[in-house]
Design a protein around this motif. Sequence first.
Motif, PDB file in Angstrom:
ATOM      1  N   ASN A 135      38.444  30.112  55.120  1.00 10.73           N
ATOM      2  CA  ASN A 135      39.936  28.758  54.058  1.00 10.73           C
ATOM      3  C   ASN A 135      41.279  29.489  53.924  1.00 10.73           C
ATOM      4  OD1 ASN A 135      39.722  26.721  51.978  1.00 10.73           O
ATOM      5  ND2 ASN A 135      38.571  26.974  50.704  1.00 10.73           N
ATOM      6  N   GLU A 192      43.276  29.690  51.137  1.00 10.59           N
ATOM      7  CA  GLU A 192      43.784  30.069  49.310  1.00 10.59           C
ATOM      8  C   GLU A 192      44.426  30.894  49.309  1.00 10.59           C
ATOM      9  OE1 GLU A 192      40.642  32.595  48.316  1.00 10.59           O
ATOM     10  OE2 GLU A 192      39.061  31.518  49.066  1.00 10.59           O
ATOM     11  N   ILE A 247      30.133  27.274  54.448  1.00 14.24           N
ATOM     12  CA  ILE A 247      30.260  25.760  54.148  1.00 14.24           C
ATOM     13  C   ILE A 247      29.164  25.207  53.212  1.00 14.24           C
ATOM     14  CG2 ILE A 247      31.447  24.110  54.513  1.00 14.24           C
ATOM     15  CD1 ILE A 247      33.152  26.060  56.707  1.00 14.24           C
ATOM     16  N   GLY A 297      42.959  23.685  55.098  1.00 14.60           N
ATOM     17  CA  GLY A 297      41.935  23.959  54.407  1.00 14.60           C
ATOM     18  C   GLY A 297      40.825  24.228  55.034  1.00 14.60           C
ATOM     19  N   LEU A 298      39.791  24.610  55.000  1.00 15.98           N
ATOM     20  CA  LEU A 298      38.375  24.813  55.906  1.00 15.98           C
ATOM     21  C   LEU A 298      38.457  24.391  57.093  1.00 15.98           C
ATOM     22  CD1 LEU A 298      35.481  23.817  52.810  1.00 15.98           C
ATOM     23  CD2 LEU A 298      35.961  26.118  52.986  1.00 15.98           C
TER      24      LEU A 298
END
Length: 164
Positions: A73, A75, A89, A103-104
């Motif tokens: 991810n 962050e 996830i 993002g992911l």
Amino acid sequence: MMLSRSLVVATGLSLISFAALADPLIIEQAQVRAVPPGSPASAAFMTLHNPGEREVVLVTANSSAAETLELHNHEDVDGVMQMRKVAQITVPAGESVELAPGGLHLMLIGLTDPLVEGEPVEIELGFESGESQRLEAPVQQIVVEEQGQHGHAHAHDHKHDHAH
């Protein structure tokens, strides 16, 4: 008459058990980022849709295209975007989770061969339930839109719409 009724019941039961063996997730728009030859890593993106009534928890991923696949991810750490490995996830029941740039995503580390644009990469996802699911993700050039440009265009359009 009895025989046909029990046959219908047996057929119904086999359909139910078959449905339980279906893949846990519907995977859409899977793709692996094309990288220059010699690159040590790439990333895979996709949308994971959970049609079921229970959450599905993705815990591992494997592919012959890389030595290691990790769930990652992006962050915000003190105002700096950093990529971090995540343990899992979770895809809630009836919802979707997008794995996308910024993002992911799945990180392919230690590529075993150069990625060829248009060629599929086979990935196996492993779930907390012990189930696994295979998918093919084609290698594609992935262009990330600049947020600033998009926002500016939107503001410009907005003024146009309301000009009298």
